[in-house]
Design a protein around this motif. Structure first.
Motif, PDB file in Angstrom:
ATOM      1  N   PRO A   1      -8.060  -1.394   9.874  1.00 14.46           N
ATOM      2  CA  PRO A   1      -7.808  -2.050   8.580  1.00 14.46           C
ATOM      3  C   PRO A   1      -7.182  -3.438   8.801  1.00 14.46           C
ATOM      4  CG  PRO A   1      -6.751   0.131   8.706  1.00 14.46           C
ATOM      5  CD  PRO A   1      -7.329  -0.131  10.033  1.00 14.46           C
TER       6      PRO A   1
ATOM      7  N   LEU B   1       0.846  -1.203   0.000  1.00 13.59           N
ATOM      8  CA  LEU B   1       0.000   0.000   0.000  1.00 13.59           C
ATOM      9  C   LEU B   1       0.878   1.249   0.000  1.00 13.59           C
ATOM     10  CD1 LEU B   1      -2.914  -0.841   2.489  1.00 13.59           C
ATOM     11  CD2 LEU B   1      -2.976  -0.722  -0.008  1.00 13.59           C
TER      12      LEU B   1
ATOM     13  N   ARG C   1      -4.181   5.017  -7.409  1.00 15.13           N
ATOM     14  CA  ARG C   1      -5.375   5.027  -6.572  1.00 15.13           C
ATOM     15  C   ARG C   1      -5.515   3.693  -5.825  1.00 15.13           C
ATOM     16  NH1 ARG C   1     -10.697   4.690  -5.796  1.00 15.13           N
ATOM     17  NH2 ARG C   1     -10.912   2.920  -7.204  1.00 15.13           N
ATOM     18  N   GLN C   2      -5.720   3.899  -4.538  1.00 15.84           N
ATOM     19  CA  GLN C   2      -5.755   2.673  -3.721  1.00 15.84           C
ATOM     20  C   GLN C   2      -7.177   2.173  -3.541  1.00 15.84           C
ATOM     21  OE1 GLN C   2      -3.686   3.531  -0.060  1.00 15.84           O
ATOM     22  NE2 GLN C   2      -2.063   4.621  -1.196  1.00 15.84           N
ATOM     23  N   PRO C   3      -7.294   0.812  -3.622  1.00 21.03           N
ATOM     24  CA  PRO C   3      -8.630   0.259  -3.394  1.00 21.03           C
ATOM     25  C   PRO C   3      -9.020   0.441  -1.922  1.00 21.03           C
ATOM     26  CG  PRO C   3      -6.980  -1.486  -3.474  1.00 21.03           C
ATOM     27  CD  PRO C   3      -6.270  -0.209  -3.773  1.00 21.03           C
ATOM     28  N   ASP C   4     -10.310   0.360  -1.648  1.00 17.74           N
ATOM     29  CA  ASP C   4     -10.767   0.479  -0.238  1.00 17.74           C
ATOM     30  C   ASP C   4     -10.303  -0.717   0.573  1.00 17.74           C
ATOM     31  OD1 ASP C   4     -11.909   2.881  -0.536  1.00 17.74           O
ATOM     32  OD2 ASP C   4     -13.997   2.122  -0.759  1.00 17.74           O
ATOM     33  N   LEU C   5      -9.756  -0.395   1.735  1.00 23.21           N
ATOM     34  CA  LEU C   5      -9.256  -1.495   2.591  1.00 23.21           C
ATOM     35  C   LEU C   5     -10.403  -2.079   3.410  1.00 23.21           C
ATOM     36  CD1 LEU C   5      -5.903  -0.177   4.083  1.00 23.21           C
ATOM     37  CD2 LEU C   5      -6.232  -2.093   2.506  1.00 23.21           C
ATOM     38  N   PRO C   6     -10.482  -3.447   3.450  1.00 25.51           N
ATOM     39  CA  PRO C   6     -11.447  -4.047   4.369  1.00 25.51           C
ATOM     40  C   PRO C   6     -11.011  -3.769   5.811  1.00 25.51           C
ATOM     41  CG  PRO C   6     -10.005  -5.740   3.454  1.00 25.51           C
ATOM     42  CD  PRO C   6      -9.642  -4.440   2.783  1.00 25.51           C
ATOM     43  N   SER C   7     -11.947  -3.629   6.668  1.00 24.99           N
ATOM     44  CA  SER C   7     -11.554  -3.380   8.070  1.00 24.99           C
ATOM     45  C   SER C   7     -12.482  -4.098   9.040  1.00 24.99           C
ATOM     46  CB  SER C   7     -11.559  -1.873   8.348  1.00 24.99           C
ATOM     47  OG  SER C   7     -12.877  -1.379   8.296  1.00 24.99           O
TER      48      SER C   7
END
Ligand SMILES: Nc1nc2c(ncn2[C@@H]2O[C@H](COP(=O)(O)OP(=O)(O)OP(=O)(O)O)[C@@H](O)[C@H]2O)c(=O)[nH]1
Ligand SMILES: [Mg+2]
Length: 551
Positions: free
Chosen positions: A477, A457, A466-472
């Motif tokens: 995160p 990341l 552009r970074q994908p949305d991180l699962p949290s």
């Protein structure tokens, strides 16, 4: 055939009581050998040999020995009894130097005379010499011995007298008015024969030389002296061998004692009894004790200390701790434990199954017992021996003490073999160690995964991609959770395992302590208990043997 059977029956009936007592005395002297005074045991054994020898011979004859001081009139008495001028009577000299035997009735006496050691030239048979018929049968079956004097300057006379006084069934002591109170005869012969009153007679010879009104007084004086010797039951007769006074009464008295053919048995019983009593007085009848619990515990403790049990037990605890920590610690820091030396390896213990097989005979490197530790073992062993022997007489206490420490010289080797031969059980890791190890590596991988994720990341951010949305999870995160959680859980797991490991180490140490001590107990049994028990068994054999002899 019939006479053979009779002989055997005779022997059985005689051995049934005398034989059992002789056997008892023999058992006692065999087991007393080396434990009680040698001289005492020797004389008991001599009685056993003599009695067995006599019992093997035909019981048809009674050996009567005439003994006394020089010139007291032994040969004259012998001649008066036999009615023959066989023995040389000396006015001054020569005196009797060798025993002469006269046998009434020859059958079966040859062996007996041989056993008595009387050469043929000193034997004479009453029958063959007197063809005039046997009106007087009172002395049938008698072997009469004329002995040399016991107070001679000739050593050979003493030896001959001492030898035959022991072998005779009946003893006739000839005293004379001049010397009847001499210490020589009372101290040397009469007092030691105090238990033999049943097989003794005393005659006061030369009575013709004593004025008649003085005779009773003199006889009473002899009686008094005999009482003092412990011979109250012995008959005293007045005699004049030269003038034949009292010879008839003497024959009666001899016939009374010899006639029943019991004299041999009575004499042997008296001998056995005297020897057994002398031994019993020294051997005692006390009961051996068992050592107290404290003594036994102290003994085990002393052995454990000398064997280095505490050292080994400590090493087992630390070795278990070390090995389990290497397996279950946090992998990032667990390698530090790998650098520490294994205490068991240093002691050359627990080398694994094959290693043990190879070095079974060789020593471990557990330190040898120090001087102080050896002294402690010695003191503990002696204390146990003293406990056991408390109720026994001194010779047996000494025997027990000697036996208790007799094997302690090779103590160091035996203790070491016990250590080397005991399975310490540290090679096996606790069952859960494998699972923990897998878990630890999974946690490390998770943390590394999280780290890699976060790293990628960061690289993407640097490259302005552009970074994908991180699962949290609960707002944190996942990669962060993976990294932090992996590390934290790993450390936590390692800490929990540390507690479990020290618990396991303590349990193993306890188990090893128990195993080593049970090994030590068998060493103690071999080196201390068994030797002591052997002495106690000998003591019991002596006691029972003497009981049989004295029954
Ligand atoms: N008056 C008297 N003299 C006796 C009597 N008995 C023995 N004598 C004499 O005492 C002397 C010694 O007698 P022995 O019969 O040779 O004595 P012994 O005890 O055999 O002597 P040793 O063999 O030398 O020990 C001899 O001269 C006998 O004659 C007795 O009763 N009265
Ligand atoms: Mg003589």
């Amino acid at each position: 055939m019939t006479s053979l059977l009779d002989g055997a029956r005779n022997l059985v009936s005689r051995t049934s009581d005398v034989g059992a007592r002789v056997t008892g005395l023999e058992t006692a002297s065999t087991h007393a050998r080396g434990r009680l005074d040698d001289e005492l045991v020797d004389s008991a054994q001599e009685v056993v040999d003599r009695a067995s020898g006599r019992l093997r011979l035909a019981a048809d004859h009674t050996v009567v020995a005439i003994a006394g001081a020089t010139g007291s009139g032994k040969s004259s008495t012998f001649n008066a009894l036999t009615g023959l001028e066989l023995a040389a009577v000396g006015v001054r000299r020569p005196t009797t130097s060798w025993a002469t035997a006269c046998v009434w009735g020859t059958e079966g006496a040859t062996e007996l005379l041989e056993w008595l050691g009387i050469p043929a030239r000193h034997q004479v048979t009453r029958d063959s010499m007197l063809d005039t018929g046997r009106e007087d049968r009172r002395l049938d079956g008698t072997v009469l011995l004329d002995l040399p004097d016991h107070d001679s300057t000739e050593v050979s006379h003493h030896l001959e007298v001492d030898r035959l006084v022991k072998l005779a069934d009946l003893l006739v002591w000839v005293l004379d008015p001049q010397k009847y109170a001499d210490a020589a005869i009372h101290d040397r012969y009469l007092k030691p024969l105090a238990g033999h009153a049943d097989v003794m007679m005393v005659v006061l010879n030369h009575i013709d030389t004593v004025p008649e009104d003085g005779r009773d007084g003199m006889l009473a004086d002899v009686r008094r002296l005999l009482d003092e010797d412990g011979l109250g039951g012995v008959p005293v007769l007045a005699l004049s061998a030269r003038h034949g006074i009292g010879i008839d009464a003497l024959k009666d008295e001899m016939a009374k004692r010899a006639g029943s053919k019991k004299a041999t048995r009575t004499r042997l019983l008296a001998d056995v009894h005297a020897a057994a009593e002398a031994m019993a007085a020294v051997s005692g009848t006390g009961k051996p004790a068992t050592p107290t619990r404290d003594r036994a515990a102290e003994l085990e403790e002393a052995f454990a200390d000398a064997a280095g049990v505490p050292v080994v037990v400590d090493a087992v605890a630390s070795s278990t701790r070390l090995r389990a920590r290497r397996a279950t610690g946090w992998p990032v820091t667990a390698w530090v434990a790998r650098l520490k030396p294994d205490p068991l390896k240093r002691l050359h213990l627990d080398l694994g199954r094959e290693g043990r097989a190879l070095t079974k005979a060789a020593r471990t490197s557990v330190p040898e017992p120090t001087q102080v530790q050896r002294a402690r073992v010695d003191a503990a062993v002696r204390a146990v021996a003293d406990d056991v022997g408390k109720g026994l007489t001194r010779p047996w206490q000494d025997a027990v003490r000697r036996a208790s420490v007799s094997h302690l010289d090779d103590i160091s080797d035996r203790l070491d073999q016990t250590l080397a031969g005991t399975d310490l059980g540290v090679a096996r890791l606790p069952w859960w160690a494998g699972t923990v190890r897998v878990l630890q590596w999974l946690l490390i991988l998770t943390a590394l995964g999280g780290a890699a994720w976060l790293g990628s990341l960061a690289v993407l951010g640097y490259l302005q991609v552009r970074q994908p949305d991180l699962p949290s999870v609960v707002g944190i995160p996942v990669p962060t959770l993976m990294l932090v959680g992996g590390v934290a859980l790993g450390i936590l797991l390692a800490l929990v395992c540390r507690v479990l490991v020290s618990f396991t180490a303590r349990a193993r140490a306890r188990a090893v302590d128990k195993r080593l001590r049970s090994g030590l107990r068998s060493v103690i049994a071999d080196m201390v208990t068994k030797p002591i028990d052997a002495e106690l068994e000998a003591y019991n054999k002596v006691r029972h043997g003497l009981n049989d002899a004295l029954r």
